[in-house]
Design a protein around this motif. Sequence first.
Motif, short mmCIF file in Angstrom:
data_model
loop_
_atom_site.label_atom_id
_atom_site.label_comp_id
_atom_site.label_asym_id
_atom_site.label_seq_id
_atom_site.Cartn_x
_atom_site.Cartn_y
_atom_site.Cartn_z
N LEU A 216 0.61 -1.23 -0.04
CA LEU A 216 0.17 0.01 0.01
C LEU A 216 0.82 1.37 0.03
O LEU A 216 0.54 2.22 -0.86
N ALA A 217 1.85 1.14 0.93
CA ALA A 217 2.96 2.26 0.84
C ALA A 217 3.43 2.69 -0.55
O ALA A 217 3.28 3.95 -0.88
N VAL A 218 3.95 1.46 -1.48
CA VAL A 218 4.61 1.89 -2.65
C VAL A 218 3.27 2.28 -3.60
O VAL A 218 3.61 3.29 -4.57
N LEU A 219 2.15 1.72 -3.38
CA LEU A 219 1.23 2.03 -4.52
C LEU A 219 0.86 3.56 -4.25
O LEU A 219 0.45 4.11 -5.20
N ALA A 220 0.83 3.81 -3.00
CA ALA A 220 0.41 5.34 -2.89
C ALA A 220 1.38 6.38 -3.30
O ALA A 220 0.99 7.20 -4.07
N ALA A 221 2.65 5.93 -3.32
CA ALA A 221 3.68 6.78 -3.99
C ALA A 221 3.55 6.72 -5.40
O ALA A 221 3.79 7.70 -6.11
N PHE A 222 3.48 5.33 -5.94
CA PHE A 222 3.16 5.36 -7.35
C PHE A 222 1.99 6.17 -7.87
O PHE A 222 1.94 6.83 -8.94
N ALA A 223 0.81 6.04 -7.27
CA ALA A 223 -0.42 6.80 -7.67
C ALA A 223 0.02 8.44 -7.76
O ALA A 223 -0.30 9.29 -8.47
N THR A 224 0.59 8.85 -6.66
CA THR A 224 1.00 10.14 -6.55
C THR A 224 2.01 10.70 -7.88
O THR A 224 1.82 11.72 -8.30
N HIS A 225 2.97 9.67 -7.94
CA HIS A 225 3.85 10.03 -9.19
C HIS A 225 3.26 10.22 -10.31
O HIS A 225 3.40 10.93 -11.14
N ILE A 226 2.19 9.28 -10.64
CA ILE A 226 1.54 9.39 -12.01
C ILE A 226 0.73 10.59 -12.04
O ILE A 226 0.58 11.05 -13.16
N ALA A 227 0.34 11.00 -10.95
CA ALA A 227 -0.63 12.18 -10.81
C ALA A 227 0.13 13.32 -11.34
O ALA A 227 -0.34 14.04 -11.89
N ARG A 228 1.61 13.45 -10.75
CA ARG A 228 2.27 14.42 -10.77
C ARG A 228 2.71 14.57 -12.65
O ARG A 228 2.88 15.49 -12.92
N VAL A 229 3.03 13.33 -12.97
CA VAL A 229 3.52 13.62 -14.56
C VAL A 229 2.55 13.77 -15.43
O VAL A 229 2.55 14.03 -16.62
N LYS A 230 1.29 13.17 -15.03
CA LYS A 230 0.21 13.46 -15.73
C LYS A 230 -0.50 15.05 -15.34
O LYS A 230 -1.67 15.36 -16.10
N GLY A 231 0.34 15.79 -14.64
CA GLY A 231 -0.22 17.26 -14.50
C GLY A 231 -1.54 17.49 -13.60
O GLY A 231 -2.23 18.40 -13.76
N GLN A 232 -1.64 16.64 -12.82
CA GLN A 232 -2.77 16.49 -12.03
C GLN A 232 -2.71 17.11 -10.59
O GLN A 232 -3.64 16.99 -9.88
N LEU A 233 -1.51 17.16 -9.98
CA LEU A 233 -1.21 17.56 -9.00
C LEU A 233 -0.57 18.82 -8.68
O LEU A 233 0.40 19.04 -9.72
N THR A 234 -1.03 19.90 -7.89
CA THR A 234 -0.12 20.98 -7.75
C THR A 234 0.99 20.46 -6.77
O THR A 234 0.73 19.53 -5.89
N GLN A 235 1.68 21.38 -6.59
CA GLN A 235 3.06 21.05 -5.60
C GLN A 235 2.64 21.02 -4.04
O GLN A 235 3.06 20.22 -3.39
N GLN A 236 1.73 22.05 -3.86
CA GLN A 236 0.86 21.85 -2.60
C GLN A 236 0.34 20.34 -2.37
O GLN A 236 0.56 19.70 -1.19
#
Length: 364
Positions: free
Chosen positions: A163-183
Amino acid sequence: EKGNYRHFMQKEIFEQPVVVAQTLQSYLRPVEGQVALPDPDFDLSQIKRVTIVACGTSYYAGMVARYWIERFARVPVEIEAASEYRYREPVMEEGGLSLFISQSGETADTLAALRHARAGGQKIAVVVNVPTSSMAREADLLLPTHAGPEIGVASTKAFTCQLAVLAAFATHIARVKGQLTQQEEQDIVRHLAEAPAALNAALAFNDTIENVATAIAPARDVLYIGRGPDYPLAMEGALKLKEISYIHAEGYAAGEMKHGPIALIDDKVPIIVLAPSGPLFEKTVSNMQEMQARGGKVILISDEKGIQEAGDNCLATLTMPKVHPLIAPIVYAIPVQLLAYHVAVIKGTDVDQPRNLAKSVTVE
Ligand code: F6R
């Protein structure tokens, strides 16, 4: 070695704060407030769909990940048990990423599904605990969990590390997809970094959970319910109980109960309700009350606020630390694992080597 513990499973449950921290350490940069993944040799930002394939407990980790990936990255996710995936002629399109989750990295169905997906032109990501395993070797993107060797047949620490890795993975894809602000990324990283302390706080309720186990041990059937990312946790709780205590148990989406299973409810079927406070709390509690109105004996697992609001007519309550809904599935794994563990100990089963089960399932 078991050290001061009676069983490997018990030791592995108690190792979780440390191994989850160890795992997060290689995926989080807390100072920068960023997640850090190994660079794949393909462009993750071009991924159009994620297909998650796994078995058993690893499959339930994947179900939690689906919520996270869709929510953060807005990429469609499908998930399937590996033994079913290959045989329904799945449509594999360009831009598909297949994500395989496995503690052992050797589960025959999952490995066969991986090879099938590769043959279908999919990119292959693998979350795996054994770095020398077949799945690890065949990955385009290898995301190791650092749970250390898991000896107990029932998977515990591998699950929370997944779960820990998958949460990081989800966050990473979100960033490269431009779906997350820095905040937003900083906030996620901060919540994830709080998981080890929250796991410790949850483990502190071991004795209370042991008491609750005495109420569960005589049951013939047990139901677990949850909503959203805590629904897979309900299934994981039921699987743990079945595996090591041999009590029949089912995990249900709380809202599905009234479409059939509520007919099973009487005062002999304990219902474990996983309801951290958060956006889904009220709905879960209203499902819980429907069962209480029919004589159902509820064990409510929530935080202080939730228990204050809804704990009154319960057989027992288990107070978890107040955590952000993002990490609730990681933290709520502890009470369901400990509950199954203590019930099995009371019943005198072979906790580390339950009947009919093997640690690594290498036949299809
Ligand atoms: C449950 C359990 C199994 C495994 C499943 C997949 O406690 O251990 O359900 O999760 O056999 O195994 P891995 O993760 O090694 O592919």
